[in-house]
Design a protein around this motif. Structure first.
Motif, PDB file in Angstrom:
ATOM      1  N   VAL A  90       0.845  -1.196   0.000  1.00  0.00           N
ATOM      2  CA  VAL A  90       0.000   0.000   0.000  1.00  0.00           C
ATOM      3  C   VAL A  90       0.883   1.250   0.000  1.00  0.00           C
ATOM      4  N   TRP A  91       1.931   1.226   0.813  1.00  0.00           N
ATOM      5  CA  TRP A  91       2.864   2.359   0.817  1.00  0.00           C
ATOM      6  C   TRP A  91       3.488   2.524  -0.568  1.00  0.00           C
ATOM      7  N   ILE A  92       3.927   1.429  -1.163  1.00  0.00           N
ATOM      8  CA  ILE A  92       4.555   1.488  -2.490  1.00  0.00           C
ATOM      9  C   ILE A  92       3.552   2.017  -3.512  1.00  0.00           C
ATOM     10  N   ASP A  93       2.341   1.498  -3.479  1.00  0.00           N
ATOM     11  CA  ASP A  93       1.301   1.960  -4.406  1.00  0.00           C
ATOM     12  C   ASP A  93       1.023   3.447  -4.234  1.00  0.00           C
ATOM     13  N   ASN A  94       1.174   3.952  -3.032  1.00  0.00           N
ATOM     14  CA  ASN A  94       0.947   5.361  -2.752  1.00  0.00           C
ATOM     15  C   ASN A  94       1.919   6.265  -3.512  1.00  0.00           C
ATOM     16  N   TYR A  95       3.097   5.758  -3.819  1.00  0.00           N
ATOM     17  CA  TYR A  95       4.138   6.590  -4.430  1.00  0.00           C
ATOM     18  C   TYR A  95       4.361   6.344  -5.922  1.00  0.00           C
ATOM     19  N   LEU A  96       3.886   5.233  -6.448  1.00  0.00           N
ATOM     20  CA  LEU A  96       4.158   4.904  -7.858  1.00  0.00           C
ATOM     21  C   LEU A  96       2.874   4.958  -8.668  1.00  0.00           C
TER      22      LEU A  96
ATOM     23  N   VAL B 275      -4.192   7.049   2.393  1.00  0.00           N
ATOM     24  CA  VAL B 275      -3.111   7.727   3.110  1.00  0.00           C
ATOM     25  C   VAL B 275      -3.463   9.196   3.323  1.00  0.00           C
ATOM     26  N   ASN B 276      -3.975   9.849   2.306  1.00  0.00           N
ATOM     27  CA  ASN B 276      -4.353  11.261   2.436  1.00  0.00           C
ATOM     28  C   ASN B 276      -5.462  11.456   3.467  1.00  0.00           C
ATOM     29  N   PHE B 277      -6.466  10.569   3.451  1.00  0.00           N
ATOM     30  CA  PHE B 277      -7.564  10.663   4.416  1.00  0.00           C
ATOM     31  C   PHE B 277      -7.034  10.483   5.836  1.00  0.00           C
ATOM     32  N   CYS B 278      -6.194   9.486   6.030  1.00  0.00           N
ATOM     33  CA  CYS B 278      -5.646   9.234   7.366  1.00  0.00           C
ATOM     34  C   CYS B 278      -4.824  10.423   7.851  1.00  0.00           C
TER      35      CYS B 278
ATOM     36  N   ILE C  75      -5.628   9.752  11.691  1.00  0.00           N
ATOM     37  CA  ILE C  75      -5.860   8.325  11.917  1.00  0.00           C
ATOM     38  C   ILE C  75      -4.497   7.636  11.909  1.00  0.00           C
ATOM     39  N   PRO C  76      -4.160   6.945  12.987  1.00  0.00           N
ATOM     40  CA  PRO C  76      -2.833   6.329  13.078  1.00  0.00           C
ATOM     41  C   PRO C  76      -2.589   5.282  11.987  1.00  0.00           C
ATOM     42  N   MET C  77      -1.452   5.447  11.328  1.00  0.00           N
ATOM     43  CA  MET C  77      -0.999   4.482  10.323  1.00  0.00           C
ATOM     44  C   MET C  77       0.300   3.871  10.821  1.00  0.00           C
ATOM     45  N   LEU C  78       0.263   2.594  11.077  1.00  0.00           N
ATOM     46  CA  LEU C  78       1.438   1.871  11.527  1.00  0.00           C
ATOM     47  C   LEU C  78       2.061   1.137  10.346  1.00  0.00           C
ATOM     48  N   TYR C  79       3.327   0.807  10.475  1.00  0.00           N
ATOM     49  CA  TYR C  79       3.999  -0.012   9.469  1.00  0.00           C
ATOM     50  C   TYR C  79       5.033  -0.883  10.168  1.00  0.00           C
ATOM     51  N   ALA C  80       5.213  -2.077   9.649  1.00  0.00           N
ATOM     52  CA  ALA C  80       6.281  -2.939  10.153  1.00  0.00           C
ATOM     53  C   ALA C  80       7.596  -2.300   9.753  1.00  0.00           C
TER      54      ALA C  80
ATOM     55  N   CYS D 296      10.726   8.725  -0.405  1.00  0.00           N
ATOM     56  CA  CYS D 296       9.456   8.032  -0.135  1.00  0.00           C
ATOM     57  C   CYS D 296       9.539   7.283   1.186  1.00  0.00           C
ATOM     58  N   MET D 297      10.648   6.587   1.409  1.00  0.00           N
ATOM     59  CA  MET D 297      10.833   5.846   2.655  1.00  0.00           C
ATOM     60  C   MET D 297      10.799   6.798   3.851  1.00  0.00           C
ATOM     61  N   THR D 298      11.445   7.936   3.726  1.00  0.00           N
ATOM     62  CA  THR D 298      11.451   8.929   4.798  1.00  0.00           C
ATOM     63  C   THR D 298      10.048   9.467   5.046  1.00  0.00           C
ATOM     64  N   ASN D 299       9.277   9.637   3.982  1.00  0.00           N
ATOM     65  CA  ASN D 299       7.904  10.107   4.136  1.00  0.00           C
ATOM     66  C   ASN D 299       7.062   9.092   4.902  1.00  0.00           C
ATOM     67  N   VAL D 300       7.232   7.806   4.611  1.00  0.00           N
ATOM     68  CA  VAL D 300       6.523   6.769   5.375  1.00  0.00           C
ATOM     69  C   VAL D 300       6.863   6.919   6.857  1.00  0.00           C
ATOM     70  N   ALA D 301       8.148   7.076   7.161  1.00  0.00           N
ATOM     71  CA  ALA D 301       8.574   7.211   8.552  1.00  0.00           C
ATOM     72  C   ALA D 301       8.019   8.483   9.190  1.00  0.00           C
ATOM     73  N   ASP D 302       7.853   9.535   8.394  1.00  0.00           N
ATOM     74  CA  ASP D 302       7.320  10.793   8.925  1.00  0.00           C
ATOM     75  C   ASP D 302       5.822  10.747   9.212  1.00  0.00           C
ATOM     76  N   ILE D 303       5.059  10.087   8.355  1.00  0.00           N
ATOM     77  CA  ILE D 303       3.596  10.105   8.515  1.00  0.00           C
ATOM     78  C   ILE D 303       3.051   8.864   9.208  1.00  0.00           C
ATOM     79  N   GLY D 304       3.872   7.830   9.324  1.00  0.00           N
ATOM     80  CA  GLY D 304       3.446   6.602   9.982  1.00  0.00           C
ATOM     81  C   GLY D 304       4.219   6.383  11.273  1.00  0.00           C
ATOM     82  N   THR D 305       3.886   5.305  11.933  1.00  0.00           N
ATOM     83  CA  THR D 305       4.563   4.918  13.169  1.00  0.00           C
ATOM     84  C   THR D 305       5.109   3.514  13.006  1.00  0.00           C
ATOM     85  N   ALA D 306       6.402   3.373  13.237  1.00  0.00           N
ATOM     86  CA  ALA D 306       7.062   2.080  13.073  1.00  0.00           C
ATOM     87  C   ALA D 306       6.665   1.114  14.183  1.00  0.00           C
TER      88      ALA D 306
END
Length: 167
Positions: free
Chosen positions: A17-23, A36-39, A44-49, A90-100
């Motif tokens: 989903v993260w990858i699809d968000n950027y490509l 992602v934009n709605f969250c 709305i908390p977005m977590l990622y492994a 893109c990876m940094t953006n995931v880390a900025d908007i999500g929680t590891a």
């Protein structure tokens, strides 16, 4: 926001989903971006492994180089570096908007145990992150993972429907 309880649901967002968000050439890009934009707009908390970060970075760099080749262009050192830098952004953006969600050997143990119901170790590590984090939902574009997940799982499109209905 979750039914009558007013609780904001926690979503564990799968790597795809993260990858699809950027490509923009990916088939689920619109739904992934919308979620992602709605969250982001509704806190709305977005977590990622934590393992998703390497998947995002590697896959985006690879796909950007492939797209360049499909257009008939060479991928020289400077183009490869630009693709790598875009992927890092893109990876940094995931880390900025999500929680590891951190992972350790207990998650590997669980992922191996989950192999009997879903034979994909990367997906199983995502499910281990759901277990570790206590996320309410797993959001993925992987239909097999949705089918096999012992945790509540849905597509970004379905997650967005659920969230907008509850708001």
């Amino acid at each position: 926001m979750d039914g009558d309880s007013g609780k904001v649901p926690t979503l564990l967002i799968d790597s795809n989903v993260w990858i699809d968000n950027y490509l923009d050439e990916r088939p689920h890009m619109n739904e992934s971006c919308a979620l992602v934009n709605f969250c982001c707009a509704h806190d709305i908390p977005m977590l990622y492994a934590v393992t998703s970060l390497k998947d995002v970075c590697y896959t985006i760099a690879r796909e950007l180089k492939r797209a360049r080749r499909r257009m008939g262009h060479k991928v020289d050192e400077s183009v490869a570096e630009a693709c790598k830098m875009a992927a890092l952004s893109c990876m940094t953006n995931v880390a900025d908007i999500g929680t590891a969600v951190a992972q350790d050997m207990s998650d590997v143990w669980l992922a191996v145990k989950l192999n009997s119901i879903h034979g994909d170790i990367e997906d199983n590590l995502i499910m281990a992150a759901v277990e570790r984090s206590g996320a309410d939902y797993l959001v993925t574009n992987d239909e097999k993972l949705i089918k096999h997940s012992p945790y509540p799982a849905m597509t970004p499109k379905d997650a967005l429907k659920m969230l907008t209905a509850a708001s």
